[in-house]
Design a protein around this motif. Structure first.
Motif, PDB file in Angstrom:
ATOM      1  N   PRO A  47       7.255  21.256  -4.949  1.00  0.00           N
ATOM      2  CA  PRO A  47       8.419  20.746  -4.228  1.00  0.00           C
ATOM      3  C   PRO A  47       9.562  21.771  -4.210  1.00  0.00           C
ATOM      4  CG  PRO A  47       8.103  19.554  -6.292  1.00  0.00           C
ATOM      5  CD  PRO A  47       6.949  20.483  -6.131  1.00  0.00           C
ATOM      6  N   THR A  48      10.415  21.661  -3.211  1.00  0.00           N
ATOM      7  CA  THR A  48      11.531  22.591  -3.040  1.00  0.00           C
ATOM      8  C   THR A  48      12.418  22.623  -4.276  1.00  0.00           C
ATOM      9  OG1 THR A  48      11.492  22.164  -0.681  1.00  0.00           O
ATOM     10  CG2 THR A  48      13.479  23.173  -1.545  1.00  0.00           C
ATOM     11  N   LYS A  49      12.650  21.472  -4.863  1.00  0.00           N
ATOM     12  CA  LYS A  49      13.507  21.401  -6.050  1.00  0.00           C
ATOM     13  C   LYS A  49      12.947  22.261  -7.180  1.00  0.00           C
ATOM     14  CE  LYS A  49      15.877  18.083  -8.972  1.00  0.00           C
ATOM     15  NZ  LYS A  49      16.119  16.667  -9.242  1.00  0.00           N
ATOM     16  N   GLN A  54      16.556  26.457 -10.037  1.00  0.00           N
ATOM     17  CA  GLN A  54      17.334  27.350 -10.894  1.00  0.00           C
ATOM     18  C   GLN A  54      18.437  28.081 -10.130  1.00  0.00           C
ATOM     19  OE1 GLN A  54      14.823  30.333 -12.592  1.00  0.00           O
ATOM     20  NE2 GLN A  54      13.672  30.611 -10.699  1.00  0.00           N
ATOM     21  N   MET A  55      18.384  28.039  -8.801  1.00  0.00           N
ATOM     22  CA  MET A  55      19.408  28.687  -7.986  1.00  0.00           C
ATOM     23  C   MET A  55      20.565  27.744  -7.658  1.00  0.00           C
ATOM     24  SD  MET A  55      16.953  30.821  -5.413  1.00  0.00           S
ATOM     25  CE  MET A  55      18.301  31.464  -4.459  1.00  0.00           C
ATOM     26  N   ARG A  56      20.401  26.444  -7.961  1.00  0.00           N
ATOM     27  CA  ARG A  56      21.434  25.465  -7.636  1.00  0.00           C
ATOM     28  C   ARG A  56      22.772  25.875  -8.250  1.00  0.00           C
ATOM     29  NH1 ARG A  56      21.850  20.521  -5.569  1.00  0.00           N
ATOM     30  NH2 ARG A  56      19.622  20.209  -5.417  1.00  0.00           N
TER      31      ARG A  56
END
Length: 76
Positions: A47-49, A54-56
């Protein structure tokens, strides 16, 4: 990982596809002894998450992409 020639694969394709599907075996198909194709079981993408979690909070968004920024790049 199995290796098979194109001519042998042509006659037994369904058998080899079932092997890949059931056992997850990868097969390298050769043409005159040189590898040309790898057949492997299809896997779902994470999934994208999970990929970008870690880039959020670390990515900056600018309204106008063509406008210069006031921040200078720091040397590493």
């Amino acid at each position: 990982m199995k290796t098979i020639s194109k001519s042998k694969l042509k006659s037994k394709l369904l058998e080899f596809l079932r092997l890949v599907e059931s056992e997850g075996e990868e097969i390298v198909v050769t043409d005159r002894g040189k590898p040309v194709v790898k057949i492997s079981k299809y896997g779902d993408s994470p999934p994208t998450k999970e990929l970008f979690g870690q880039m959020r909070g670390k990515v900056k968004y600018f309204e106008d992409l063509t406008a210069p920024t006031i921040e200078e790049w720091s040397e590493l």
